[in-house]
Design a protein around this motif. Structure first.
Motif, PDB file in Angstrom:
ATOM      1  N   PRO A  23       0.825  -1.220   0.000  1.00 49.47           N
ATOM      2  CA  PRO A  23       0.000   0.000   0.000  1.00 49.47           C
ATOM      3  C   PRO A  23       0.856   1.266   0.000  1.00 49.47           C
ATOM      4  O   PRO A  23       1.858   1.329   0.706  1.00 49.47           O
ATOM      5  CB  PRO A  23      -0.815  -0.116   1.291  1.00 49.47           C
ATOM      6  N   ASP A  24       0.425   2.277  -0.806  1.00 46.60           N
ATOM      7  CA  ASP A  24       1.214   3.494  -0.955  1.00 46.60           C
ATOM      8  C   ASP A  24       1.111   4.449   0.232  1.00 46.60           C
ATOM      9  O   ASP A  24       2.055   5.143   0.536  1.00 46.60           O
ATOM     10  CB  ASP A  24       0.779   4.255  -2.225  1.00 46.60           C
ATOM     11  N   GLY A  25       0.005   4.513   0.904  1.00 48.67           N
ATOM     12  CA  GLY A  25      -0.181   5.486   1.971  1.00 48.67           C
ATOM     13  C   GLY A  25       0.486   5.097   3.269  1.00 48.67           C
ATOM     14  O   GLY A  25       0.485   5.860   4.226  1.00 48.67           O
ATOM     15  N   MET A  26       1.085   3.976   3.352  1.00 51.87           N
ATOM     16  CA  MET A  26       1.653   3.444   4.582  1.00 51.87           C
ATOM     17  C   MET A  26       3.164   3.683   4.593  1.00 51.87           C
ATOM     18  O   MET A  26       3.817   3.673   3.565  1.00 51.87           O
ATOM     19  CB  MET A  26       1.350   1.932   4.609  1.00 51.87           C
ATOM     20  N   THR A  27       3.731   3.910   5.784  1.00 58.04           N
ATOM     21  CA  THR A  27       5.184   4.021   5.887  1.00 58.04           C
ATOM     22  C   THR A  27       5.776   2.622   6.004  1.00 58.04           C
ATOM     23  O   THR A  27       5.068   1.656   6.337  1.00 58.04           O
ATOM     24  CB  THR A  27       5.606   4.843   7.118  1.00 58.04           C
ATOM     25  N   VAL A  28       7.059   2.532   5.758  1.00 49.71           N
ATOM     26  CA  VAL A  28       7.736   1.243   5.863  1.00 49.71           C
ATOM     27  C   VAL A  28       7.669   0.753   7.299  1.00 49.71           C
ATOM     28  O   VAL A  28       7.438  -0.430   7.562  1.00 49.71           O
ATOM     29  CB  VAL A  28       9.206   1.351   5.382  1.00 49.71           C
ATOM     30  N   GLY A  29       7.810   1.655   8.274  1.00 49.93           N
ATOM     31  CA  GLY A  29       7.736   1.289   9.690  1.00 49.93           C
ATOM     32  C   GLY A  29       6.379   0.722  10.060  1.00 49.93           C
ATOM     33  O   GLY A  29       6.279  -0.269  10.793  1.00 49.93           O
ATOM     34  N   GLU A  30       5.292   1.351   9.564  1.00 46.99           N
ATOM     35  CA  GLU A  30       3.942   0.851   9.849  1.00 46.99           C
ATOM     36  C   GLU A  30       3.725  -0.512   9.218  1.00 46.99           C
ATOM     37  O   GLU A  30       3.136  -1.406   9.813  1.00 46.99           O
ATOM     38  CB  GLU A  30       2.891   1.835   9.317  1.00 46.99           C
ATOM     39  N   TYR A  31       4.203  -0.672   8.002  1.00 47.48           N
ATOM     40  CA  TYR A  31       4.037  -1.936   7.299  1.00 47.48           C
ATOM     41  C   TYR A  31       4.763  -3.056   8.049  1.00 47.48           C
ATOM     42  O   TYR A  31       4.242  -4.162   8.219  1.00 47.48           O
ATOM     43  CB  TYR A  31       4.576  -1.809   5.868  1.00 47.48           C
ATOM     44  N   CYS A  32       5.972  -2.756   8.510  1.00 49.46           N
ATOM     45  CA  CYS A  32       6.781  -3.777   9.174  1.00 49.46           C
ATOM     46  C   CYS A  32       6.354  -4.003  10.629  1.00 49.46           C
ATOM     47  O   CYS A  32       6.795  -4.970  11.257  1.00 49.46           O
ATOM     48  CB  CYS A  32       8.250  -3.398   9.122  1.00 49.46           C
ATOM     49  N   ALA A  33       5.528  -3.135  11.194  1.00 43.79           N
ATOM     50  CA  ALA A  33       5.047  -3.318  12.561  1.00 43.79           C
ATOM     51  C   ALA A  33       4.112  -4.518  12.651  1.00 43.79           C
ATOM     52  O   ALA A  33       3.941  -5.101  13.727  1.00 43.79           O
ATOM     53  CB  ALA A  33       4.348  -2.052  13.041  1.00 43.79           C
ATOM     54  N   ASN A  34       3.491  -4.897  11.567  1.00 43.88           N
ATOM     55  CA  ASN A  34       2.620  -6.073  11.525  1.00 43.88           C
ATOM     56  C   ASN A  34       3.500  -7.316  11.695  1.00 43.88           C
ATOM     57  O   ASN A  34       4.393  -7.555  10.884  1.00 43.88           O
ATOM     58  CB  ASN A  34       1.871  -6.099  10.184  1.00 43.88           C
ATOM     59  N   PRO A  35       3.259  -8.141  12.746  1.00 45.50           N
ATOM     60  CA  PRO A  35       4.109  -9.315  12.997  1.00 45.50           C
ATOM     61  C   PRO A  35       4.109 -10.307  11.836  1.00 45.50           C
ATOM     62  O   PRO A  35       5.100 -11.023  11.652  1.00 45.50           O
ATOM     63  CB  PRO A  35       3.503  -9.960  14.240  1.00 45.50           C
ATOM     64  N   ASP A  36       3.050 -10.346  11.042  1.00 45.39           N
ATOM     65  CA  ASP A  36       3.010 -11.275   9.909  1.00 45.39           C
ATOM     66  C   ASP A  36       3.976 -10.849   8.792  1.00 45.39           C
ATOM     67  O   ASP A  36       4.388 -11.665   7.974  1.00 45.39           O
ATOM     68  CB  ASP A  36       1.587 -11.355   9.330  1.00 45.39           C
ATOM     69  N   LYS A  37       4.299  -9.551   8.744  1.00 44.86           N
ATOM     70  CA  LYS A  37       5.134  -9.029   7.668  1.00 44.86           C
ATOM     71  C   LYS A  37       6.557  -8.701   8.133  1.00 44.86           C
ATOM     72  O   LYS A  37       7.394  -8.301   7.332  1.00 44.86           O
ATOM     73  CB  LYS A  37       4.479  -7.776   7.098  1.00 44.86           C
ATOM     74  N   ALA A  38       6.852  -8.879   9.411  1.00 42.83           N
ATOM     75  CA  ALA A  38       8.158  -8.500   9.968  1.00 42.83           C
ATOM     76  C   ALA A  38       9.309  -9.295   9.362  1.00 42.83           C
ATOM     77  O   ALA A  38      10.444  -8.829   9.356  1.00 42.83           O
ATOM     78  CB  ALA A  38       8.144  -8.665  11.484  1.00 42.83           C
TER      79      ALA A  38
END
Length: 183
Positions: A23-38
């Motif tokens: 998703p474009d509106g999300m920061t890399v930090g927010e995206y990686c905060a999800n444990p499934d995507k870490a």
């Protein structure tokens, strides 16, 4: 240092290019905060900015800005590779040219001129002065003289010498093979 930055940027570009569906509106930090995507590659990537190594997940950079940065890094890496390839080609051409230009002993015709009672030694036209030495002297005649100048046309001592040897060389003419018809 710059090469390491380009390599890091190139790896960054490859990883982010694979993440085009993020998703474009999300920061890399927010995206990686999800444990499934870490455990995804974009969350493991470290970037070097002004000499400081930082995990991309610890930044507040937006994914679209990260993609743009990765594209710029990839373009710079491709440009650097093209420059390196061009430089390597130029070096290879220069090496080949240098190898063909090297003279061998059989490519030279040399002789030694013996010159007496002079302070200047020269060669015949077409020859180049390769070296010059004082071969005879007496203390009555002033002893050893100092060699003041050697160039392709002459050598010069600071005073007259009894005898000097001047080494003169020229390139040998190219011998073309003569073809003799078979009988």
């Amino acid at each position: 240092m710059r090469l390491r930055t380009l390599i890091t940027g190139g790896a960054f570009a490859l990883i982010l290019g694979a993440c085009a569906g993020l998703p474009d509106g999300m920061t890399v930090g927010e995206y990686c905060a999800n444990p499934d995507k870490a455990d995804e590659a974009v969350c493991q990537l470290k970037v070097e900015i002004d000499g400081q190594s930082t995990a991309l997940a610890d930044t507040n950079m937006s994914l679209s800005k990260a993609r743009q940065m990765a594209d710029d890094a990839m373009a710079a890496a491709q440009s650097a590779q093209a420059s390196a390839d061009s430089a390597q080609d130029t070096a290879n051409r220069a090496l080949r040219l240098g190898q063909t230009a090297m003279l061998k002993e059989e490519d030279l015709i040399c002789k030694t001129n013996v010159i007496q009672k002079s302070d200047i030694g020269t060669c015949e036209p077409g020859y180049t002065v390769m070296g010059c030495t004082q071969t005879r002297y007496t203390t009555r005649a002033g002893g050893l003289s100092f060699l003041r100048e050697v160039n392709s046309e002459q050598c010069r001592f600071n005073s007259k010498v009894l005898e000097m040897n001047v080494r003169c060389c020229m390139t040998a003419p190219v011998q073309k093979a003569l073809s003799v018809p078979a009988r």
